[in-house]
Design an enzyme around this catalytic site. Sequence first.
Site, short mmCIF file in Angstrom:
data_model
loop_
_atom_site.label_atom_id
_atom_site.label_comp_id
_atom_site.label_asym_id
_atom_site.label_seq_id
_atom_site.Cartn_x
_atom_site.Cartn_y
_atom_site.Cartn_z
N HIS A 10 -28.44 84.75 95.57
CA HIS A 10 -28.31 85.78 94.83
C HIS A 10 -28.08 84.94 93.47
O HIS A 10 -28.11 83.91 92.47
CB HIS A 10 -27.26 86.79 95.20
CG HIS A 10 -25.20 85.88 94.50
ND1 HIS A 10 -25.00 86.92 93.94
CD2 HIS A 10 -25.16 85.17 94.56
CE1 HIS A 10 -24.02 86.54 93.75
NE2 HIS A 10 -23.91 85.04 94.13
N CYS B 209 -22.52 81.98 87.71
CA CYS B 209 -23.18 83.17 88.29
C CYS B 209 -23.96 83.56 88.19
O CYS B 209 -25.47 84.06 88.54
CB CYS B 209 -22.14 84.19 89.43
SG CYS B 209 -20.62 83.41 90.37
N HIS C 18 -28.05 80.65 93.01
CA HIS C 18 -27.63 80.59 93.78
C HIS C 18 -27.69 80.88 94.60
O HIS C 18 -27.32 81.96 95.18
CB HIS C 18 -26.09 80.11 92.57
CG HIS C 18 -25.54 80.91 92.85
ND1 HIS C 18 -25.32 81.54 91.58
CD2 HIS C 18 -23.72 81.43 93.17
CE1 HIS C 18 -24.08 82.43 92.00
NE2 HIS C 18 -23.79 82.38 92.90
N HIS D 156 -24.78 81.61 99.21
CA HIS D 156 -23.42 81.11 100.02
C HIS D 156 -24.09 81.26 101.13
O HIS D 156 -25.20 82.03 102.17
CB HIS D 156 -22.82 82.37 99.49
CG HIS D 156 -22.10 82.71 98.03
ND1 HIS D 156 -21.64 81.44 97.36
CD2 HIS D 156 -22.89 83.82 96.63
CE1 HIS D 156 -21.10 81.57 96.19
NE2 HIS D 156 -21.60 83.20 95.71
N ASP E 14 -30.69 88.26 105.05
CA ASP E 14 -29.98 86.13 106.16
C ASP E 14 -31.39 85.91 105.50
O ASP E 14 -32.73 86.15 105.45
CB ASP E 14 -30.45 86.21 107.89
CG ASP E 14 -30.01 84.76 107.76
OD1 ASP E 14 -28.87 84.26 107.14
OD2 ASP E 14 -30.56 84.70 108.85
N HIS E 15 -31.34 84.56 104.40
CA HIS E 15 -32.48 84.15 104.08
C HIS E 15 -33.49 84.12 103.41
O HIS E 15 -34.10 84.90 103.45
CB HIS E 15 -32.92 83.59 105.49
CG HIS E 15 -32.65 82.18 105.73
ND1 HIS E 15 -31.81 81.99 106.51
CD2 HIS E 15 -32.85 80.40 105.70
CE1 HIS E 15 -31.04 80.59 107.41
NE2 HIS E 15 -31.75 79.96 107.49
N GLU F 143 -17.33 85.38 100.79
CA GLU F 143 -18.59 85.05 100.33
C GLU F 143 -18.09 83.24 100.38
O GLU F 143 -18.79 82.40 99.89
CB GLU F 143 -18.31 85.29 98.75
CG GLU F 143 -20.00 85.20 97.78
CD GLU F 143 -18.82 85.17 95.53
OE1 GLU F 143 -20.28 85.82 95.07
OE2 GLU F 143 -18.18 85.00 95.29
#
Lengths: 137, 137, 137, 137, 137, 137
Positions: free
Chosen positions: E14, E33, E39, E41, E79-80, E126
Amino acid sequence: MIYITRRERFNAAHRLFRPEYSDEKNLEIFGKCSNPNWHGHNYELFVTVKGEIDPATGFLLNLKKLSVIIREKVIHKLDHKNINLEVDFMQGKLASTENLAVGIWKELSPHISNLSAQLHCVKVVESENNFVEYFGE
Amino acid sequence: MIYITRRERFNAAHRLFRPEYSDEKNLEIFGKCSNPNWHGHNYELFVTVKGEIDPATGFLLNLKKLSVIIREKVIHKLDHKNINLEVDFMQGKLASTENLAVGIWKELSPHISNLSAQLHCVKVVESENNFVEYFGE
Amino acid sequence: MIYITRRERFNAAHRLFRPEYSDEKNLEIFGKCSNPNWHGHNYELFVTVKGEIDPATGFLLNLKKLSVIIREKVIHKLDHKNINLEVDFMQGKLASTENLAVGIWKELSPHISNLSAQLHCVKVVESENNFVEYFGE
Amino acid sequence: MIYITRRERFNAAHRLFRPEYSDEKNLEIFGKCSNPNWHGHNYELFVTVKGEIDPATGFLLNLKKLSVIIREKVIHKLDHKNINLEVDFMQGKLASTENLAVGIWKELSPHISNLSAQLHCVKVVESENNFVEYFGE
Amino acid sequence: MIYITRRERFNAAHRLFRPEYSDEKNLEIFGKCSNPNWHGHNYELFVTVKGEIDPATGFLLNLKKLSVIIREKVIHKLDHKNINLEVDFMQGKLASTENLAVGIWKELSPHISNLSAQLHCVKVVESENNFVEYFGE
Amino acid sequence: MIYITRRERFNAAHRLFRPEYSDEKNLEIFGKCSNPNWHGHNYELFVTVKGEIDPATGFLLNLKKLSVIIREKVIHKLDHKNINLEVDFMQGKLASTENLAVGIWKELSPHISNLSAQLHCVKVVESENNFVEYFGE
């Protein structure tokens, strides 16, 4: 040489005892782990393999394939099972974490070699305070 | 009003099933948790009590005493046991985490009041992915 | 050869300093760990032993006995203590995690041999970001 | 010989793919990790160094200095970055955890020697289920 | 009234930024961020539902069904993936953890009601140092 | 209304005792926590604040600012300190986890209001088995 580790989990029941002993003698040797009505654990299994990085993929091996092998060959047999009664590779053995680690090594080892990697370590975590590692010899 | 939480742990076997159902029907409803040969978990129990800080000690209550009560009244009955067969306060109930949390609340509640504190929450962690909380009503 | 690890915990105060230095010089070398009024940690101790599985029990050794030895020989001396002032095997030494790991090894080693196993590793975790391992040489 | 480990963390985006392949072929080989729009992780990095305890300090080395080196030489380059696009020591390499561990080793190794210690292991944890270790050969 | 919580995980990329701002202004407001190259998580999602225990099963609800709903309605989308570019329910919103928690609540809420339970809390973790909780109002 | 939690950590020494009591009486009431030579912990502090999401940022508040406030107002005073001797807001109080949670609340509360959010909970974790929560009343 690079080492990669995959964690899988299983929940199982077991009991530590020798059938030729009385419940009293089993209690003396194996403590509350000898309870004839069973008890159980959330086990964690860490499988470490080693080998060379494949320059075509950046991988030692395809981790998905490793995970599938671990699930098919050991987790499927252990998860939500009774280790003493239902797990083929533990028949005739005491259901200790030590024997479990050695048994899992023997189940996995031939299938890992097919992945052009070598099995390095099987680690079985029985509780936050106890774990066993086996390196194959 | 301050809240204090004590964690204790127990390892136990259990099975989810209704005795009047066939193994097939139990499997359909309860999945692999219905295995007739049992399975088990490392359960974590978090007991939260609330009340006023005692200015003489800086404590809500003596945490040693709380720990002793939890161990005597519930851990002693559950650890290395079969929840279905051996735990008095679970007899006649389905051995689900939900019923376990309610059962533990009922066992603990009268003894906490003796400590001039109130039971606030019983949390039972069955695995790293699932837990249940009960607040008494 | 199988490896088994037992975790035990202790909470202790300590200070890193050399008595012949001024507070300023200690602060320069040891940072905030030199605070003359002490600070402390929740230490985790992982003791790994190795040996052959005993076919009579399925165990490398009786983990209860290992736990009792660790508690009697080291935890009892360290828990809720001041490492600099109260721990006999740390007298005359800097109370670093490195020296603590070596000191614990020396305390435990002779008692492990009595269990027909060998001490393999003493790991001392000082915080979630730092730990020390000692393998005896 | 004593071993000391320092943990640092970084959050980064990456993608596993070969630029000469189509998205379909990358998907076939690298799975969902090949997503052209990137995905990311909270990586944990464990750096283990080994050497002799300095009797003047009780330390293998000054852990603050080790932490500063790890942050300056690798975390600063990786944290909140895109591993494929922005990390100099990963250019021209597949952004796998294996290559990341080897790359971090090469970045750190010369700077550790200046601390009169040796780099022993770089461990990169990509998720709670997967980690890679590299020992330099 | 009993509360049951299910954990699921997803790895995603994100970026925090407002498209109408310059990179400099985004950096000033959102810090690292805002990196234009993304980047990511390892997110943990804890979904808590509440209701009455069904006496026929001992369950509040079938946890398998809850897990399937969470995976189908939110994990599958996240996801991914790149949260800014690919997640339908986050389009037109800043990709903050706060907005993510509210967005997940809205996706899940109608489907939980079908299970004769109520959604109680969506918690999005997070990193080990930050998490957000949303209770629906 | 959204809830966001920030974790910070500190290592400190303390002792539970009343100065007007003898060491024996303190030992009787406070157990080994009364050791006159101190002991210590790795404390974890979880600070939860609540409020509305700012549509301009997607944030309840700037988490960096929250972290800076927690570090300046409480961590700086507590980390690597002796809670009994060196922490201004604990003077004249028993150094219990309960009093610590209330003391931290009072230190933080006025500074949180400046962030257009409200302090919701201060949670202090003393060990993996014990923690205290305070909600301000």
